[in-house]
Design an enzyme around this catalytic site. Structure first.
Site, PDB file in Angstrom:
ATOM      1  N   PRO A 203       0.831  -1.198   0.000  1.00 51.64           N
ATOM      2  CA  PRO A 203       0.000   0.000   0.000  1.00 51.64           C
ATOM      3  C   PRO A 203       0.871   1.256   0.000  1.00 51.64           C
ATOM      4  CG  PRO A 203      -0.661  -1.502   1.755  1.00 51.64           C
ATOM      5  CD  PRO A 203       0.575  -2.064   1.153  1.00 51.64           C
ATOM      6  N   THR A 205       2.624   2.493  -2.492  1.00 58.10           N
ATOM      7  CA  THR A 205       3.781   2.518  -3.373  1.00 58.10           C
ATOM      8  C   THR A 205       3.482   3.262  -4.676  1.00 58.10           C
ATOM      9  OG1 THR A 205       3.108   0.291  -4.003  1.00 58.10           O
ATOM     10  CG2 THR A 205       5.022   0.480  -2.586  1.00 58.10           C
ATOM     11  N   GLY A 206       2.248   3.697  -4.851  1.00 55.37           N
ATOM     12  CA  GLY A 206       1.948   4.539  -6.004  1.00 55.37           C
ATOM     13  C   GLY A 206       1.203   3.829  -7.118  1.00 55.37           C
ATOM     14  N   LYS A 207       0.460   2.780  -6.790  1.00 55.65           N
ATOM     15  CA  LYS A 207      -0.255   2.042  -7.832  1.00 55.65           C
ATOM     16  C   LYS A 207      -1.364   2.898  -8.441  1.00 55.65           C
ATOM     17  CE  LYS A 207      -1.206  -1.285  -4.924  1.00 55.65           C
ATOM     18  NZ  LYS A 207      -0.451  -0.850  -3.753  1.00 55.65           N
ATOM     19  N   THR A 208      -2.156   3.506  -7.572  1.00 55.41           N
ATOM     20  CA  THR A 208      -3.239   4.361  -8.050  1.00 55.41           C
ATOM     21  C   THR A 208      -2.667   5.521  -8.851  1.00 55.41           C
ATOM     22  OG1 THR A 208      -4.321   3.850  -5.977  1.00 55.41           O
ATOM     23  CG2 THR A 208      -5.312   5.549  -7.318  1.00 55.41           C
ATOM     24  N   HIS A 423      24.520 -10.073   4.403  1.00 53.55           N
ATOM     25  CA  HIS A 423      23.736 -11.305   4.292  1.00 53.55           C
ATOM     26  C   HIS A 423      23.338 -11.572   2.837  1.00 53.55           C
ATOM     27  CE1 HIS A 423      20.577 -14.168   5.853  1.00 53.55           C
ATOM     28  NE2 HIS A 423      20.093 -13.908   4.642  1.00 53.55           N
ATOM     29  N   GLU A 424      22.770 -10.563   2.216  1.00 50.70           N
ATOM     30  CA  GLU A 424      22.317 -10.754   0.836  1.00 50.70           C
ATOM     31  C   GLU A 424      23.498 -10.972  -0.097  1.00 50.70           C
ATOM     32  OE1 GLU A 424      19.306 -11.375   0.072  1.00 50.70           O
ATOM     33  OE2 GLU A 424      18.551 -10.875   2.061  1.00 50.70           O
ATOM     34  N   ASP A 500      16.022 -18.992   6.179  1.00 54.83           N
ATOM     35  CA  ASP A 500      17.010 -19.640   5.318  1.00 54.83           C
ATOM     36  C   ASP A 500      17.344 -21.020   5.867  1.00 54.83           C
ATOM     37  OD1 ASP A 500      17.177 -17.471   3.699  1.00 54.83           O
ATOM     38  OD2 ASP A 500      19.054 -16.699   4.534  1.00 54.83           O
TER      39      ASP A 500
HETATM   40  P1  ADP Z   1      -1.383   2.728  -3.674  1.00 53.92           P
HETATM   41  O1  ADP Z   1      -2.468   2.858  -4.678  1.00 53.92           O
HETATM   42  O2  ADP Z   1      -0.217   1.913  -4.165  1.00 53.92           O
HETATM   43  O3  ADP Z   1      -1.808   2.309  -2.315  1.00 53.92           O
HETATM   44  P2  ADP Z   1      -1.226   5.543  -4.067  1.00 53.92           P
HETATM   45  O4  ADP Z   1      -0.990   5.578  -5.522  1.00 53.92           O
HETATM   46  O5  ADP Z   1      -2.591   5.826  -3.596  1.00 53.92           O
HETATM   47  O6  ADP Z   1      -0.737   4.164  -3.457  1.00 53.92           O
HETATM   48  O7  ADP Z   1      -0.181   6.523  -3.399  1.00 53.92           O
HETATM   49  C1  ADP Z   1      -0.527   7.346  -2.329  1.00 53.92           C
HETATM   50  C2  ADP Z   1       0.226   8.657  -2.403  1.00 53.92           C
HETATM   51  O8  ADP Z   1       1.622   8.462  -2.210  1.00 53.92           O
HETATM   52  C3  ADP Z   1       0.123   9.314  -3.749  1.00 53.92           C
HETATM   53  O9  ADP Z   1      -1.012  10.107  -3.837  1.00 53.92           O
HETATM   54  C4  ADP Z   1       1.386  10.135  -3.811  1.00 53.92           C
HETATM   55  O10 ADP Z   1       1.212  11.364  -3.181  1.00 53.92           O
HETATM   56  C5  ADP Z   1       2.362   9.338  -3.007  1.00 53.92           C
HETATM   57  N1  ADP Z   1       3.228   8.545  -3.883  1.00 53.92           N
HETATM   58  C6  ADP Z   1       3.322   7.210  -3.902  1.00 53.92           C
HETATM   59  N2  ADP Z   1       4.229   6.794  -4.799  1.00 53.92           N
HETATM   60  C7  ADP Z   1       4.719   7.897  -5.382  1.00 53.92           C
HETATM   61  C8  ADP Z   1       5.692   8.132  -6.406  1.00 53.92           C
HETATM   62  N3  ADP Z   1       6.333   7.128  -7.010  1.00 53.92           N
HETATM   63  N4  ADP Z   1       5.932   9.398  -6.754  1.00 53.92           N
HETATM   64  C9  ADP Z   1       5.297  10.417  -6.156  1.00 53.92           C
HETATM   65  N5  ADP Z   1       4.376  10.263  -5.200  1.00 53.92           N
HETATM   66  C10 ADP Z   1       4.082   9.030  -4.791  1.00 53.92           C
HETATM   67 ZN    ZN Z   2      18.823 -14.926   3.457  1.00 53.88          ZN
END
Ligand code: ADP
Ligand code: ZN
Length: 605
Positions: A203, A205-208, A423-424, A500
């Site tokens: 959650p 990471t910027g999927k939306t 480790h890695e 591991d």
């Molecule tokens: P997800 O859908 O993966 O849960 P969101 O896309 O809703 O996450 O991201 C939430 C907020 O985090 C975005 O509105 C943005 O402000 C910020 N964000 C996340 N990833 C990025 C990114 N790669 N670049 C800039 N802002 C980001």
């Molecule tokens: Zn390991």
């Protein structure tokens, strides 16, 4: 009145009530007979007592009343025939004025009833369809089964420029943008464009954001809905919502349909988890039908987000459905710096704020965490009435946000990072050196959020029917590599390597008991379980062999592990230079690719 003003229909009700009462009072007054009678009027006329009179006909125009001014006072008299009364008055020399009541009559006879009726109708309708929760003006009854789809028209407000880092992910999306811009180009060549793209990642990471940016780049409408919106109390509602969603989408072709939290609907069917949710199955089926249904290249691209691909129904991943999977990873140092830059654009930072330094100390933070961090810092600055955000405020925000983020992703200390890096690297060196495994594709010390502090990934495996004994041994060595590196460098070991160790042991045991790969035990299968279906199976399992054999198996497993450990340690010691260099590089960049990693070996040679 304040209470009722919230709902306008309440006040209408009161108004109707008021008007009705008024009408009733008027009516009542009208109907009241007075003591004055027609006979008295005649007497007064004969005695010349009447000085003036005013006739007011009622609605019908025939009847009405007369205000008679006599020398003793004003009298009111109801008459059934106003013309006759007027005649009588004139004959007696009284100049009677007749009031023109047509307007008043028109209002009371036609307008008032119509208005009243309108009020009643409005009132009844409003009571029936009153505004539902969360819907300000649309009405509940008519919208039953309809969804709240968020629709943004292709305004192109969010573009790839707003998505920092995620370079590879954006590259993968470029093709889809291209298709949405000009679907004809692809269909004329007969190319099949993916219908669905599954975005996987933690959650925040910027999927939306990425999906929105694709729509923005292509300037097409973006329809978004959350998977949990489909799942309702009522069976069938979810499926009808899916239908509605695609109806909307078809009207807006080409467009992107974004389904957040797809796991809410597309969980593996028939696992019994969550009580065999009938409704969810219907919804999922409808979704699959819709995705299968739109003829190729109609220009609807469905993007869905989840943080758990493993719990999704395999049916959804078939070709023609979500046949593209894009993993959106947590950003590395460089990515984090870029994200910070994006979010610093609209914030006033003082000179001393070092975004690179912030990026360094925030391993494991997602884009959303970083955005939140800067936002908290801005709030602190505002609270302290500063014109600019200072580094101190960022640090304080870090403590605040970090504690929250810790629950989700863990903030990694410098020391932990170091241990993980070595480790890695231990795993990676063995992957590289041993002939049957590897080569290394990526080494990363970005926490994955599912408990692992980092990972080393070989290239995707070739399909192999079976593994050789030597490959299995090499695999065990690789698995032990992390632990060995920790031991060499720190002279101490951590709990981080426990999974591991478990994996290595399991593998060694199956070599002995299942594949007959141990000389001392021989080619005998001591492992007659087919698959691990039932939890608790091991507890109830009756051993098919003696205690003596058991002991021997254990010894054999132990010797395989010890052997592998020794050999692996030798290899790593041989490449100690690489171990240090690679760990340093990882500390700096957090994630390195194949070329960078292999270059370390050539320098050494
Ligand atoms: P997800 O859908 O993966 O849960 P969101 O896309 O809703 O996450 O991201 C939430 C907020 O985090 C975005 O509105 C943005 O402000 C910020 N964000 C996340 N990833 C990025 C990114 N790669 N670049 C800039 N802002 C980001
Ligand atoms: Zn390991």
């Amino acid at each position: 009145m304040e209470k009722t003003s919230k709902n306008p229909f309440r006040s209408y009700l009161w108004m109707i009530f008021f008007v009705l009462i008024l009408v009733w009072i008027l009516q009542a007054l009208k109907g009241n007979s007075t003591n004055y009678s027609y006979g008295q009027l005649r007497d007064d006329l004969n005695n010349n007592q009447v000085t003036a009179a005013q006739i007011t006909p009622d609605a019908s125009g025939n009847a009405g009343y007369i205000m008679v001014s006599t020398k003793t006072g004003v009298q009111k008299l109801y008459v059934t025939d106003v013309t006759e009364a007027e005649k009588l008055l004139r004959e007696n020399g009284v100049d009677a004025t007749v009031r023109d009541r047509t307007l008043v009559n028109w209002i009371t006879n036609i307008l008032l009833p119509v208005i009243l009726l309108a009020f009643v109708v409005v009132f009844i309708l409003s009571a029936l369809m009153g505004p539902g929760p969360g819907q300000s003006q649309s009405n509940r009854m008519l919208n039953f089964g309809k969804i709240r789809v968020n629709i943004t028209n292709g305004d192109g407000k969010i573009t790839f420029a707003d998505v920092a880092g995620l370079k590879e992910e954006k590259e993968e999306m470029a093709e889809i943008v291209d298709f949405l811009k000009d679907p004809g180009k692809y269909s004329s060549l007969g190319a099949r464009i993916p219908k669905g793209v599954l975005l996987e990642g933690a959650p925040g990471t910027g999927k939306t954001l990425l999906a929105k940016a694709v729509a923005g780049e292509a300037k097409v409408p973006f329809l978004s809905i959350s998977g949990s919106d489909f799942v309702e109390m009522f069976v069938g509602v979810g499926a009808s919502r899916v239908r509605d969603l695609f109806e909307e989408a078809k009207k807006r072709c080409p467009c992107i349909v974004f389904i957040d939290e797809i796991d809410a609907v597309a969980r593996r069917r028939g696992t019994g988890l969550g009580g065999g949710h009938d409704e969810r199955e219907q919804t999922l089926n409808q979704l699959l039908v819709e995705m299968d249904g739109f003829t190729e290249n109609t220009g609807i691209i469905v993007m869905a987000a989840t943080n758990r691909v493993d719990i999704l129904d395999p049916a959804i991943l078939r070709p023609g459905r979500f046949d593209r999977k894009v993993t959106v990873q947590r950003p590395d140092v460089a990515g984090r710096e870029e994200i910070l830059k994006v979010h610093a654009r609209n914030k006033k930072l003082s000179e001393d704020v070092d975004l690179e330094k912030i990026a360094r100390t925030t391993a494991g933070f997602t884009g959303a965490d970083l955005e939140n961090l800067l936002n908290e810092a801005a709030i602190l600055a505002a609270r302290e009435n500063c014109a600019f955000i200072s580094m101190d405020q960022v640090n304080n925000a870090f403590i605040k946000v970090g504690m929250g983020a810790e629950k989700k992703s863990r903030v990694v200390s410098e020391k932990e990072k170091r241990i993980t890096a070595y480790h890695e690297t231990g795993h990676a060196i063995l992957f590289h050196v041993l002939p049957d495994v590897g080569p290394v594709y990526t080494v990363s010390i970005i926490p994955t959020g599912v408990g692992a502090a980092g990972y080393t990934m070989p290239l995707p495996e070739r399909d192999e029917m079976f593994w050789t004994k030597s490959k299995m041994l090499q695999d065990i060595m690789v698995t032990l590599g992390g632990r060995i590196a920790e031991e060499i460098i720190f002279g101490d070991i951590t709990t981080g390597a426990s999974s591991d160790i478990k994996k290595a042991t399991k593998e060694a045991r199956s070599m002995v008991t299942r594949y007959g790969m141990s000389d001392n035990i021989g080619v005998v299968c001591y492992d007659d379980d087919d698959d691990e279906v039932f939890i608790g199976r091991d507890l109830a399992h009756a051993k098919s062999h003696s205690e003596a054999i058991s002991g021997e198996i254990d010894r054999e497993v132990r010797s395989i592990i010890d052997d592998c450990y020794k050999k692996a340690k030798e290899i790593i010691l041989e490449h100690e230079g690489v171990l240090h260099k690679c760990a340093e590089l990882l500390m700096e960049k957090e994630k390195i690719g194949r070329e960078e990693f292999e270059a370390l070996f050539s320098v050494q040679a």
